[in-house]
Design an enzyme around this catalytic site. Sequence first.
Site, PDB file in Angstrom:
ATOM      1  N   ASN A 157       0.795  -1.228   0.000  1.00  0.00           N
ATOM      2  CA  ASN A 157       0.000   0.000   0.000  1.00  0.00           C
ATOM      3  C   ASN A 157       0.829   1.281   0.000  1.00  0.00           C
ATOM      4  O   ASN A 157       0.428   2.292  -0.563  1.00  0.00           O
ATOM      5  CB  ASN A 157      -0.988   0.004   1.168  1.00  0.00           C
ATOM      6  CG  ASN A 157      -0.298  -0.127   2.517  1.00  0.00           C
ATOM      7  OD1 ASN A 157       0.793  -0.668   2.644  1.00  0.00           O
ATOM      8  ND2 ASN A 157      -0.964   0.357   3.557  1.00  0.00           N
ATOM      9  N   GLU A 254       4.877  -4.663  11.855  1.00  0.00           N
ATOM     10  CA  GLU A 254       3.852  -3.621  11.779  1.00  0.00           C
ATOM     11  C   GLU A 254       2.690  -4.241  11.022  1.00  0.00           C
ATOM     12  O   GLU A 254       2.751  -4.432   9.815  1.00  0.00           O
ATOM     13  CB  GLU A 254       4.408  -2.389  11.067  1.00  0.00           C
ATOM     14  CG  GLU A 254       3.641  -1.111  11.376  1.00  0.00           C
ATOM     15  CD  GLU A 254       2.362  -0.987  10.575  1.00  0.00           C
ATOM     16  OE1 GLU A 254       1.273  -0.941  11.187  1.00  0.00           O
ATOM     17  OE2 GLU A 254       2.441  -0.954   9.341  1.00  0.00           O
ATOM     18  N   CYS A 288      -3.310   0.686   7.031  1.00  0.00           N
ATOM     19  CA  CYS A 288      -3.465  -0.224   8.167  1.00  0.00           C
ATOM     20  C   CYS A 288      -4.032   0.475   9.399  1.00  0.00           C
ATOM     21  O   CYS A 288      -4.668  -0.161  10.239  1.00  0.00           O
ATOM     22  CB  CYS A 288      -2.130  -0.888   8.503  1.00  0.00           C
ATOM     23  SG  CYS A 288      -0.775   0.262   8.753  1.00  0.00           S
ATOM     24  N   GLU A 470       8.450   1.619  14.733  1.00  0.00           N
ATOM     25  CA  GLU A 470       9.230   2.225  13.661  1.00  0.00           C
ATOM     26  C   GLU A 470       9.215   3.731  13.872  1.00  0.00           C
ATOM     27  O   GLU A 470       8.289   4.296  14.461  1.00  0.00           O
ATOM     28  CB  GLU A 470       8.632   1.881  12.298  1.00  0.00           C
ATOM     29  CG  GLU A 470       8.735   0.401  11.965  1.00  0.00           C
ATOM     30  CD  GLU A 470       8.230   0.042  10.591  1.00  0.00           C
ATOM     31  OE1 GLU A 470       8.959  -0.646   9.863  1.00  0.00           O
ATOM     32  OE2 GLU A 470       7.097   0.449  10.257  1.00  0.00           O
TER      33      GLU A 470
END
Length: 500
Positions: A157, A254, A288, A470
């Site tokens: 994405n 993630e 997400c 992250e």
Amino acid sequence: MGFRDVDRHTFYAGKPQPSAESSGSYETIDPSNGKPVCKINNSSTKSVDAAIQSAQAAFPAWSSTPPIERARILQKAVALLREHNDALARVETLDTGKPFSETSTVDIVTGADVLEYFANLVASGGLNGESFRLRPTASVYTAKEPLGVCAGIGAWNYPIQIALWKSAPCLSAGNCMVYKPSEFTPLHAEYLADIYKKAGLPDGVFNVVYGAADVGGHLTKHPAIAKVSFTGQVSTGKKVAGAAAGEMKYVTMELGGKSPLIVLPDAQVEQAVDVAMMANFFSTGQVCTNGTRVFVPRAMKKDFEAVLLEKVKFVRAGDLFDMDTNFGPLSSKAHYEKVVQYVRHGIETDKATLLCGGPGQPSGLSAELKQGYWVQPTVFTDCTDDMKIVREEIFGPVMTVLTYDTVDEAVERANKTELGLAAGVVGRDIDLCHGVIAKLEAGITWINTWGESPAEMAVGGWKKSGVGVENGRRGLEAWVRNKSTLVEMGGSVPTVFSKL
């Protein structure tokens, strides 16, 4: 830097490397019209091993390069990313189906910001350890050492942004990387490798392999890989994390979410709708962190839906390179079919009220675009917590509206999920906003906004939405290991084995 519709091959030792043996190939597809773009050659096991060996060979010199010198090279890459922003954005639009109005202002821009952030961080002492006096005759110091050769497995994405989110802290910390892009959106990978090379990154420090789960699985289990950083769906993340943990590798995961947005009773309706639309329709809902469960006070429901129906008219599908277009197709045929199936389930089985949208395509598309993977922005209302469209991650532009009577009730229902990636609130009482955020079980949260994740902000999921973070200072810590040293200066060694 224009798009080159040439075959893609494994990239290591500073250049594309045609595979010595055939592992098959596939065509990438432009999701806006369903037409093929170019051929991707899957990396054979031998090619993946060669890429890893290339990284191993580069690691001793790169890891011993002073941080400020590494930073200078990475800053040159930042300048090149910004110089070629629009060309790279066109590649991302062609590959993902996201409008150019989005890719040109978000994807490369935010990726370059992260690379700049980590380069600056290591240049300014971000890898320094600590030292302290333990006692008059002894002291302790710590060092942050790079891990070695690391694997980055990207998602489809935000291809180049995610590649930079992984490679920026990895390379800044002195590691080398073998990066596998998603097989659905792989076009960016060679461009990024080329930019790193032009910036002066030594051969073998950043390498690219292509393929699906089998290539990712080989990377994950390879004994030379010290860490695996993965972005993707929860089910795949569990497998990757399990395989890596079984080999005692470091991991960052993630993963997905089913995130709640709570509209508080004192919220301005216009603002609440704006945040809800950003949380559901940006990037055609393929984010997400999307806030797909929108909790609205029962007394506000009618007004909220009326404003929403007006504002959804400003979602514009069409030519992806028209700057007025702000809504694109879904990324692939398989994903399109999945999202449409969820929409139909919401109508036919969950029996939710379809406020707008549905399984059809947006109006006004050209004959060519109608061959692409387009869906309408869709809103279901009168939803309940047990509906499939409310419980499961759809990863498309599908909003579910749920009503509540008390804020405590909304918080309790919002937390009833195995996922905990993101959450947000909208309201005018900022103290109440902070109080609600404190109770929500999620790793990334927003107040009166949605979606922004600057380089300085550490992000990561709770529960089954991920492991580790992250970005931010903590994001750099995920790419180093600690070494502690105690120094005795007293001239004598304490021992129980002294003479009687």
